[in-house]
Design an enzyme around this catalytic site. Sequence first.
Site, PDB file in Angstrom:
ATOM      1  N   GLY A  72      -5.495  -1.347   3.188  1.00 40.08           N
ATOM      2  CA  GLY A  72      -5.295  -1.544   4.626  1.00 40.08           C
ATOM      3  C   GLY A  72      -3.853  -1.351   5.062  1.00 40.08           C
ATOM      4  N   GLN A 179     -10.880  -6.182   8.564  1.00 43.61           N
ATOM      5  CA  GLN A 179     -11.726  -7.376   8.438  1.00 43.61           C
ATOM      6  C   GLN A 179     -13.177  -7.101   8.843  1.00 43.61           C
ATOM      7  OE1 GLN A 179     -11.089 -10.428   7.216  1.00 43.61           O
ATOM      8  NE2 GLN A 179      -8.939 -10.016   6.779  1.00 43.61           N
ATOM      9  N   SER A 199     -10.140  -1.453   4.100  1.00 39.15           N
ATOM     10  CA  SER A 199      -9.647  -1.829   2.775  1.00 39.15           C
ATOM     11  C   SER A 199     -10.806  -2.354   1.933  1.00 39.15           C
ATOM     12  CB  SER A 199      -8.589  -2.920   2.947  1.00 39.15           C
ATOM     13  OG  SER A 199      -8.186  -3.404   1.697  1.00 39.15           O
ATOM     14  N   HIS A 201     -11.116  -4.205  -0.818  1.00 38.11           N
ATOM     15  CA  HIS A 201     -11.233  -5.571  -1.365  1.00 38.11           C
ATOM     16  C   HIS A 201     -11.691  -6.592  -0.333  1.00 38.11           C
ATOM     17  CE1 HIS A 201      -7.417  -7.736  -0.076  1.00 38.11           C
ATOM     18  NE2 HIS A 201      -7.072  -6.496   0.222  1.00 38.11           N
ATOM     19  N   THR A 237      -2.449  11.645  -7.418  1.00 39.67           N
ATOM     20  CA  THR A 237      -3.723  11.740  -8.148  1.00 39.67           C
ATOM     21  C   THR A 237      -4.679  10.634  -7.693  1.00 39.67           C
ATOM     22  OG1 THR A 237      -2.582  12.715 -10.001  1.00 39.67           O
ATOM     23  CG2 THR A 237      -4.736  11.758 -10.470  1.00 39.67           C
ATOM     24  N   CYS A 322      -1.420 -13.515   3.506  1.00 39.40           N
ATOM     25  CA  CYS A 322      -0.116 -12.895   3.327  1.00 39.40           C
ATOM     26  C   CYS A 322       0.987 -13.852   3.776  1.00 39.40           C
ATOM     27  CB  CYS A 322      -0.020 -11.614   4.145  1.00 39.40           C
ATOM     28  SG  CYS A 322      -1.507 -10.662   4.102  1.00 39.40           S
TER      29      CYS A 322
HETATM   30  N1  PLP Z   1      -5.090  -5.605   8.225  1.00 45.93           N
HETATM   31  C1  PLP Z   1      -5.772  -6.768   8.279  1.00 45.93           C
HETATM   32  C2  PLP Z   1      -6.421  -7.172   9.553  1.00 45.93           C
HETATM   33  C3  PLP Z   1      -5.855  -7.592   7.143  1.00 45.93           C
HETATM   34  O1  PLP Z   1      -6.518  -8.742   7.200  1.00 45.93           O
HETATM   35  C4  PLP Z   1      -5.198  -7.168   5.955  1.00 45.93           C
HETATM   36  C5  PLP Z   1      -5.188  -8.036   4.761  1.00 45.93           C
HETATM   37  O2  PLP Z   1      -5.230  -9.255   4.839  1.00 45.93           O
HETATM   38  C6  PLP Z   1      -4.524  -5.933   5.944  1.00 45.93           C
HETATM   39  C7  PLP Z   1      -4.490  -5.181   7.105  1.00 45.93           C
HETATM   40  C8  PLP Z   1      -3.863  -5.413   4.709  1.00 45.93           C
HETATM   41  O3  PLP Z   1      -4.835  -4.899   3.833  1.00 45.93           O
HETATM   42  P1  PLP Z   1      -4.523  -4.661   2.274  1.00 45.93           P
HETATM   43  O4  PLP Z   1      -4.527  -6.010   1.636  1.00 45.93           O
HETATM   44  O5  PLP Z   1      -5.653  -3.809   1.800  1.00 45.93           O
HETATM   45  O6  PLP Z   1      -3.229  -3.964   2.200  1.00 45.93           O
END
Ligand code: PLP
Length: 374
Positions: A72, A179, A199, A201, A237, A322
Amino acid sequence: MKQFIYADNAATTKLDKVAFEAMIPWLTEEYGNASQPYSFARNPKKALAKARETIAACINAHPEEIFFTSGGTESDNWAIKGSALLNHDKHATITSAIEHHAVLRACSSIERMGYPVAYVNPDRNGTVSPEAFKDIITDNTNLVSIMLANNEIGSIEPIEELAAIAHSHGALFHTDAVQAVGHIPIDVQKLGVDMLSASAHKFNGPKGIGFLYIKRGVKVGTFTDGGSQERGLRAGTENVAAIVGMATALEQNCKNLDENQKHIESLECKFLDDLSGLDFIRNGSEKHLPGNISLSFRHASGEAILHRLDLNGICISTGSACDSVNTQVSHVIRAIGVPDEYALGTIRISLGKENTEEEIYQIEKALRQLLKRE
Ligand code: PLP
């Protein structure tokens, strides 16, 4: 045996078993570099093409509109910097005050390079209203980046309307759907977006892989220079195993979307009913991500709640993962104007398809007990 209760699915999710199994051959026997011309590279190359098709089908895109990234953060950075640096007729970017830091800090970067950025404020429920947006968009707006669903409070934004307004001013529209993808139905054509970040995960795929949808004909600058992967726009790659895992996880989640959504929503209702009598505010709009529950408790400390629940083997979050080292009130909680006596007592419980009624009961019980002591 499971030793803990995981209720932080907005931070990351458990890898889907089918996705894990689909990844194994690409980590063991089929390790060829997909860009090579010999026959040992043929299967990895085919796997990449199939993954692109699978992902495109899940969001109603064309396979050539899917660009693999590392997740993401990279997708957001690419969309924002790639648009600002390429377009020299129009210079301005608009985003919202409640975006993820991947968007906000990418915007700060382009601002330092001399590209102006304007921030639209959401309402008390975390919704960016089309009226507020109309007030700040101009014909000099090059790109608008507004998230599809907020990671901290779950509010779902009126993307269709916002994208239409952006287009009427000749601006491109990007949405951070990290999300939302794999959790609610996504149709890029219906949304009318030019770019969309996702993303793996966050939807039970592996970490470190994601994609950026770029609509046919939309011009975005190169993200990494090097080889000709991702049509020369994102060199490097390809991680075939992770890409196959991402596509399989998304397919699995999309196949079971209604069922998962119903299950999670019923857990959410039960949890909120069980909490009745406690002094808290539920943050976010009525239209929100299933299972994303942001609560602000009066005169409490979200951080203390997190640590005490952790002692009970329960994983939740205060703001976004984060920001778990940051004890200040998050920018999202500030922007939606949660009153001071509640703001510091904010926690986020994010339920996933694996959670059970028994777990909900355990969280509620632990929460009630510790709030009595606070
Ligand atoms: N954008 C949003 C809304 C997110 O919740 C997150 C991760 O918490 C990200 C971007 C970042 O994604 P990634 O962890 O894959 O870098």
